[in-house]
Design a protein around this motif. Sequence first.
Motif, PDB file in Angstrom:
ATOM      1  N   ILE A   5       0.852  -1.188   0.000  1.00 28.98           N
ATOM      2  CA  ILE A   5       0.000   0.000   0.000  1.00 28.98           C
ATOM      3  C   ILE A   5       0.890   1.241   0.000  1.00 28.98           C
ATOM      4  N   LYS A   6       0.524   2.221  -0.796  1.00 26.92           N
ATOM      5  CA  LYS A   6       1.259   3.486  -0.795  1.00 26.92           C
ATOM      6  C   LYS A   6       0.675   4.402   0.276  1.00 26.92           C
ATOM      7  N   VAL A   7       1.550   5.004   1.057  1.00 28.04           N
ATOM      8  CA  VAL A   7       1.132   5.897   2.135  1.00 28.04           C
ATOM      9  C   VAL A   7       1.922   7.195   2.031  1.00 28.04           C
ATOM     10  N   LYS A   8       1.210   8.310   1.997  1.00 26.60           N
ATOM     11  CA  LYS A   8       1.887   9.608   1.908  1.00 26.60           C
ATOM     12  C   LYS A   8       2.365  10.061   3.282  1.00 26.60           C
ATOM     13  N   VAL A   9       3.560  10.654   3.255  1.00 25.32           N
ATOM     14  CA  VAL A   9       4.057  11.251   4.497  1.00 25.32           C
ATOM     15  C   VAL A   9       4.074  12.767   4.339  1.00 25.32           C
ATOM     16  N   LYS A  10       3.986  13.448   5.452  1.00 20.68           N
ATOM     17  CA  LYS A  10       3.932  14.911   5.437  1.00 20.68           C
ATOM     18  C   LYS A  10       5.268  15.488   4.952  1.00 20.68           C
ATOM     19  N   ALA A  11       5.176  16.608   4.257  1.00 27.69           N
ATOM     20  CA  ALA A  11       6.347  17.209   3.604  1.00 27.69           C
ATOM     21  C   ALA A  11       7.496  17.463   4.573  1.00 27.69           C
ATOM     22  N   VAL A  34      -5.217   4.537   7.094  1.00 31.48           N
ATOM     23  CA  VAL A  34      -4.921   3.482   6.106  1.00 31.48           C
ATOM     24  C   VAL A  34      -4.029   2.401   6.713  1.00 31.48           C
ATOM     25  N   LEU A  35      -3.409   2.697   7.852  1.00 29.54           N
ATOM     26  CA  LEU A  35      -2.497   1.730   8.478  1.00 29.54           C
ATOM     27  C   LEU A  35      -3.270   0.825   9.435  1.00 29.54           C
ATOM     28  N   GLN A  36      -4.162   0.057   8.891  1.00 30.51           N
ATOM     29  CA  GLN A  36      -5.024  -0.766   9.736  1.00 30.51           C
ATOM     30  C   GLN A  36      -4.458  -2.160   9.984  1.00 30.51           C
ATOM     31  N   GLU A  37      -4.114  -2.840   8.921  1.00 32.84           N
ATOM     32  CA  GLU A  37      -3.786  -4.270   9.060  1.00 32.84           C
ATOM     33  C   GLU A  37      -2.329  -4.481   9.439  1.00 32.84           C
ATOM     34  N   GLU A  38      -2.141  -5.103  10.601  1.00 33.59           N
ATOM     35  CA  GLU A  38      -0.790  -5.385  11.089  1.00 33.59           C
ATOM     36  C   GLU A  38      -0.019  -6.247  10.074  1.00 33.59           C
ATOM     37  N   GLY A  39       1.237  -5.892   9.875  1.00 34.20           N
ATOM     38  CA  GLY A  39       2.091  -6.671   8.973  1.00 34.20           C
ATOM     39  C   GLY A  39       2.001  -6.253   7.515  1.00 34.20           C
ATOM     40  N   THR A  40       1.098  -5.322   7.186  1.00 33.91           N
ATOM     41  CA  THR A  40       0.985  -4.856   5.795  1.00 33.91           C
ATOM     42  C   THR A  40       2.281  -4.155   5.385  1.00 33.91           C
ATOM     43  N   LYS A  54      10.316   1.791   2.294  1.00 34.61           N
ATOM     44  CA  LYS A  54       9.357   0.695   2.406  1.00 34.61           C
ATOM     45  C   LYS A  54       9.412   0.164   3.838  1.00 34.61           C
ATOM     46  N   GLY A  55       8.253  -0.152   4.401  1.00 34.80           N
ATOM     47  CA  GLY A  55       8.229  -0.664   5.767  1.00 34.80           C
ATOM     48  C   GLY A  55       7.010  -1.523   6.027  1.00 34.80           C
ATOM     49  N   TYR A  56       6.740  -1.766   7.303  1.00 35.98           N
ATOM     50  CA  TYR A  56       5.583  -2.592   7.654  1.00 35.98           C
ATOM     51  C   TYR A  56       4.775  -1.923   8.758  1.00 35.98           C
ATOM     52  N   VAL A  57       3.484  -2.235   8.806  1.00 34.62           N
ATOM     53  CA  VAL A  57       2.611  -1.742   9.867  1.00 34.62           C
ATOM     54  C   VAL A  57       2.807  -2.631  11.095  1.00 34.62           C
ATOM     55  N   GLY A  58       3.205  -2.015  12.183  1.00 35.36           N
ATOM     56  CA  GLY A  58       3.379  -2.739  13.443  1.00 35.36           C
ATOM     57  C   GLY A  58       3.176  -1.771  14.576  1.00 35.36           C
ATOM     58  N   LYS A  59       1.959  -1.704  15.091  1.00 36.09           N
ATOM     59  CA  LYS A  59       1.627  -0.678  16.085  1.00 36.09           C
ATOM     60  C   LYS A  59       2.176  -1.076  17.459  1.00 36.09           C
ATOM     61  N   GLN A  60       2.895  -0.133  18.050  1.00 35.71           N
ATOM     62  CA  GLN A  60       3.371  -0.294  19.421  1.00 35.71           C
ATOM     63  C   GLN A  60       3.387   1.101  20.034  1.00 35.71           C
ATOM     64  N   ASN A  61       3.805   1.196  21.295  1.00 31.65           N
ATOM     65  CA  ASN A  61       3.703   2.503  21.939  1.00 31.65           C
ATOM     66  C   ASN A  61       4.566   3.574  21.273  1.00 31.65           C
ATOM     67  N   GLY A  63       5.052   3.948  17.870  1.00 30.64           N
ATOM     68  CA  GLY A  63       4.539   4.449  16.602  1.00 30.64           C
ATOM     69  C   GLY A  63       3.748   3.399  15.845  1.00 30.64           C
ATOM     70  N   TYR A  64       3.623   3.618  14.518  1.00 31.76           N
ATOM     71  CA  TYR A  64       2.754   2.771  13.686  1.00 31.76           C
ATOM     72  C   TYR A  64       3.485   1.654  12.956  1.00 31.76           C
ATOM     73  N   GLY A  65       4.799   1.701  12.930  1.00 33.35           N
ATOM     74  CA  GLY A  65       5.529   0.675  12.198  1.00 33.35           C
ATOM     75  C   GLY A  65       6.943   1.151  11.919  1.00 33.35           C
ATOM     76  N   TRP A  66       7.681   0.351  11.151  1.00 31.70           N
ATOM     77  CA  TRP A  66       9.102   0.610  10.950  1.00 31.70           C
ATOM     78  C   TRP A  66       9.487   0.525   9.481  1.00 31.70           C
ATOM     79  N   VAL A  67      10.424   1.371   9.098  1.00 33.36           N
ATOM     80  CA  VAL A  67      11.011   1.321   7.754  1.00 33.36           C
ATOM     81  C   VAL A  67      11.965   0.132   7.684  1.00 33.36           C
ATOM     82  N   LEU A  68      11.885  -0.618   6.585  1.00 36.36           N
ATOM     83  CA  LEU A  68      12.766  -1.772   6.388  1.00 36.36           C
ATOM     84  C   LEU A  68      13.775  -1.573   5.258  1.00 36.36           C
ATOM     85  N   SER A  69      13.411  -0.771   4.274  1.00 37.40           N
ATOM     86  CA  SER A  69      14.268  -0.664   3.082  1.00 37.40           C
ATOM     87  C   SER A  69      14.078   0.679   2.397  1.00 37.40           C
ATOM     88  N   HIS A  70      15.133   1.134   1.743  1.00 35.12           N
ATOM     89  CA  HIS A  70      15.035   2.350   0.923  1.00 35.12           C
ATOM     90  C   HIS A  70      15.102   2.028  -0.564  1.00 35.12           C
TER      91      HIS A  70
END
Length: 397
Positions: A5-11, A34-40, A54-61, A63-70
């Motif tokens: 899924i493509k997700v826009k980040v603020k400028a 849009v960051l609903q499904e864990e592991g997306t 590129k990263g994955y959705v993984g909600k914890q205290n 934030g919403y997830g982590w970047v894995l690759s550029h």
Amino acid sequence: MSKEIKVKVKANTVQGYKRGYPLMTKESIVHERVLQEEGTIIQLVDEKNQFIAKGYVGKQNKGYGWVLSHQSSEKIDVSFFERKIKASFEKRKTFFHDANTTAFRVFNGEGDGIGGLTIDYFDEYYVINWYSEGIYSFKELIIQSLQNSTTFKAIYEKKRFAKKGQYIEEDDFVTGARGEFPIIVKENGMNFAVDLNDGAMVGIFLDQRNVRRRIRDVYAKGKNVLNMFSYTGAFSVAAALGGAMKTTSVDVANRSLAKTIEQFRVNGIDAEAQDIIVEDVFHYFKYAARKNKTFDLVILDPPSFARTKKHTFSAAKDYTNLLKDTLAITEKNGVIVASTNCSTFDMKKFKRFIDQACKETGRPYKILEEHSLPEDFRTIPSFKEGNYLKVVFIQVK
């Protein structure tokens, strides 16, 4: 999980991500719903739809997830995880060849390229810590990658993604041959008993390895030592092995008594000659002050947040007062080892707490040395909060 899924980040956050900031935060995402499904798997894009990371959705205290690759073409598959794990092992080669230390961290989250995941090594056993349902959704790939990268006696896991990041209580065995616990691991020649399948904690905090060594080698000899929030007494063991006159270990948890006796025993130390007290630390401060008990060396390593029947402690708010209580029972020219693993403030602010406490109690002080995470707990410059450990050795006049 194959769909991205493509997700826009603020400028105002684009440059940070390009420079390697790894955490996807609520403040950085344009439409976080849009960051609903864990592991997306998600692609972070700028306002012109240009790929950033590129990263994955993984909600914890945090934030919403982590970047894995550029790299937009990089697949998040077994070979991706295997490359990361093998690279992390290579960086810790010297640890694997050190017979005096058989417990250390082999994979440290975003410091090794995968936020939300840590792996610890205990003498041929591995413990994986999962910090979100999102990273846990890659469990099979990551276990496979670990199996492809090394040999082991067994793998255990800790699921740390229940409400508020709490540990999910269950059998933690994953694969291999079940261990007969406790097993004895070495750290700078000291012995520690660990149980990898007995709740959230295993019996020792590996990030304090260098601090324990300094206490043993430099600070403990001939000293009357107090270890507050002592858990299983690892600092007390280091002090006793360093020639302390006596150690006193204080912790509110009932199990701390048996666990501390065990740690003394596996090091050939007579536990009867030491004081092990199961009590609310805050009560003990009052008791010691009332009885004029003082100590030459006090180790202060509270959790970031703790609640007992009568006290709630938050490191960010209450550390200064905790130090003032400590100063009241510290001998002239005594040393306080002040430690915190709270990631919401940095070393500079921590030193302000120390300065404030010493000034308010009229005790001049000198900083002898300071420590952050040891070298196996790899961090990255673009994520300063990942280097959460702050330890300051203070001599008070």
